[in-house]
Scaffold this motif. Structure first.
Motif, mmCIF file in Angstrom:
data_model
loop_
_atom_site.group_PDB
_atom_site.id
_atom_site.type_symbol
_atom_site.label_atom_id
_atom_site.label_comp_id
_atom_site.label_asym_id
_atom_site.label_seq_id
_atom_site.Cartn_x
_atom_site.Cartn_y
_atom_site.Cartn_z
ATOM 1 N N ARG A 18 -6.263 13.860 27.817
ATOM 2 C CA ARG A 18 -7.036 12.666 27.427
ATOM 3 C C ARG A 18 -6.299 11.384 27.765
ATOM 4 N N SER A 19 -5.002 11.351 27.511
ATOM 5 C CA SER A 19 -4.257 10.110 27.712
ATOM 6 C C SER A 19 -4.156 9.711 29.176
ATOM 7 N N SER A 20 -4.279 10.680 30.104
ATOM 8 C CA SER A 20 -4.083 10.369 31.520
ATOM 9 C C SER A 20 -5.170 9.449 32.067
ATOM 10 N N VAL A 21 -6.369 9.510 31.487
ATOM 11 C CA VAL A 21 -7.462 8.654 31.945
ATOM 12 C C VAL A 21 -7.106 7.186 31.722
ATOM 13 N N LEU A 22 -6.541 6.888 30.554
ATOM 14 C CA LEU A 22 -6.146 5.510 30.262
ATOM 15 C C LEU A 22 -4.867 5.134 30.994
ATOM 16 N N TRP A 23 -3.913 6.060 31.057
ATOM 17 C CA TRP A 23 -2.644 5.749 31.710
ATOM 18 C C TRP A 23 -2.817 5.487 33.201
ATOM 19 N N GLY A 24 -3.814 6.105 33.815
ATOM 20 C CA GLY A 24 -4.086 5.813 35.218
ATOM 21 C C GLY A 24 -4.394 4.347 35.434
ATOM 22 N N TRP B 176 -4.189 1.297 18.801
ATOM 23 C CA TRP B 176 -5.569 0.821 18.653
ATOM 24 C C TRP B 176 -6.433 1.316 19.802
ATOM 25 N N ALA B 177 -5.926 1.195 21.031
ATOM 26 C CA ALA B 177 -6.694 1.618 22.208
ATOM 27 C C ALA B 177 -6.975 3.115 22.177
ATOM 28 N N VAL B 178 -5.968 3.902 21.830
ATOM 29 C CA VAL B 178 -6.154 5.360 21.771
ATOM 30 C C VAL B 178 -7.154 5.726 20.684
ATOM 31 N N ALA B 179 -7.100 5.025 19.539
ATOM 32 C CA ALA B 179 -8.049 5.299 18.452
ATOM 33 C C ALA B 179 -9.482 5.031 18.907
ATOM 34 N N ILE B 180 -9.688 3.912 19.631
ATOM 35 C CA ILE B 180 -11.027 3.605 20.146
ATOM 36 C C ILE B 180 -11.468 4.659 21.154
ATOM 37 N N THR C 75 -1.607 -5.106 29.019
ATOM 38 C CA THR C 75 -2.543 -4.163 29.620
ATOM 39 C C THR C 75 -3.204 -3.297 28.560
ATOM 40 N N TRP C 76 -2.448 -2.875 27.557
ATOM 41 C CA TRP C 76 -3.073 -2.087 26.489
ATOM 42 C C TRP C 76 -4.056 -2.938 25.679
ATOM 43 N N LEU C 77 -3.805 -4.241 25.583
ATOM 44 C CA LEU C 77 -4.826 -5.123 24.996
ATOM 45 C C LEU C 77 -6.066 -5.146 25.888
ATOM 46 N N ALA C 78 -5.848 -5.132 27.208
ATOM 47 C CA ALA C 78 -6.968 -5.104 28.147
ATOM 48 C C ALA C 78 -7.756 -3.810 28.026
ATOM 49 N N VAL C 79 -7.063 -2.711 27.756
ATOM 50 C CA VAL C 79 -7.747 -1.433 27.554
ATOM 51 C C VAL C 79 -8.674 -1.515 26.343
ATOM 52 N N ILE C 80 -8.192 -2.139 25.280
ATOM 53 C CA ILE C 80 -9.039 -2.316 24.088
ATOM 54 C C ILE C 80 -10.292 -3.100 24.448
ATOM 55 N N ALA C 81 -10.111 -4.185 25.203
ATOM 56 C CA ALA C 81 -11.257 -5.012 25.609
ATOM 57 C C ALA C 81 -12.207 -4.220 26.504
ATOM 58 N N GLY C 82 -11.655 -3.466 27.455
ATOM 59 C CA GLY C 82 -12.499 -2.698 28.371
ATOM 60 C C GLY C 82 -13.300 -1.628 27.671
#
Length: 273
Positions: free
Chosen positions: A100-106, A244-248, A155-162
């Motif tokens: 699961r984490s690889s999708v975001l880490w990419g 936060w991003a992972v929780a979302i 970038t992790w803040l950007a992930v939350i926004a995305g």
């Protein structure tokens, strides 16, 4: 399991980087704004600004410009992540046995690479404009480490926004306050030249300690406690944003992913993946 995660992340990072290579205007656009600001401040406004130091103005303001470069660049991460969600790519990945984490880490690692390229371009232009430093290799590595942490945190803040945005404009608009935050810091003028309430905010927000640390490293001055304050801000923001991003993301995807990453690894995936 670790090998599986690393392999999946490598494949998905390669996918995102391929998109960047096919559209290099993303990096060019990211670098244009900070370069324009450098030209404006150095050649138009710089002569009227008293920094209270003997160093040239471009040496003084470059750390803030580097942070603005990164803040501009991470908006594209939120944008690309939002498009992936809206385009159904996430649903396709859910049918594969992907960590699961690889999708975001990419997306995160792609942001790191593209933003560091933009930073290198900006530093190159600054050198042409007269930026000079006697910083040692160790100091340069320390600056690079701080910029990497800053990029990952934003970038992790950007992930939350995305992941949370309802529109494509909303996905990238969150970066605007981050871009303007250096203007209310020590990036361009000393904080003691500001009105008291503004100075208090400037001295106690994260950008000032980060800028002061990078400036000290470039000018071969002692960094003092500023570096620890900067690192505390960066690590704190990074940890909170990541959790936060992972929780979302967990709320948006099923607990288990079911079939294979083989299509991507074998290069047989549809062209829009």
């Amino acid at each position: 399991m670790t090998t599986h995660v690393l392999s999946d992340t490598r494949v998905l990072t390669g996918r995102s980087l391929t998109h960047i290579l096919r559209s290099p205007d993303t990096i060019i656009t990211t670098a244009v704004t900070p370069i324009a600001l450098m030209l404006l401040f150095v050649y138009v406004l710089g002569g009227a600004i008293n920094t209270g130091t003997d160093e040239s103005y471009i040496d003084y303001m470059l750390p803030g410009i580097l942070l603005i470069t990164i803040a501009s660049g991470i908006a594209y991460t939120a944008y690309r992540l939002f498009l992936d969600m809206q385009g159904g790519i996430f649903e396709r990945f859910q049918s594969m046995p992907i960590a699961r984490s690889s999708v975001l880490w990419g997306h995160v690692l792609t942001s790191l690479v593209s933003n560091l390229i933009s930073v290198a371009i900006v530093i190159g232009v600054a050198l042409i404009m007269g930026f000079r430093t006697g910083a040692s290799v160790g100091a340069w590595l320390a600056v690079a480490g701080i910029l990497v942490l800053f990029t990952l945190a934003l970038t992790w803040l950007a992930v939350i926004a995305g992941l949370s945005a309802k529109t494509v404009d909303g996905a990238s608009a969150f970066s605007y306050p981050l871009i303007f935050l250096p203007f209310i810091s020590s990036a361009f003028v000393p904080t003691d030249s500001m009105p008291a309430p503004v100075a208090w905010f400037a001295e106690n927000q994260p950008v000032t300690s980060i800028v002061n640390t990078i400036r000290a490293l470039f000018s071969e001055q002692p960094v003092g406690s500023e570096i620890w304050i900067a690192l505390a801000w960066l690590v704190g923001i990074l940890v909170v944003a990541y959790v936060w991003a992972v929780a979302i993301y967990r709320q948006l995807t099923p607990h288990q992913m079911q079939s294979g990453l083989g299509l991507l690894r074998a290069g047989r995936a549809p062209s829009h993946v």
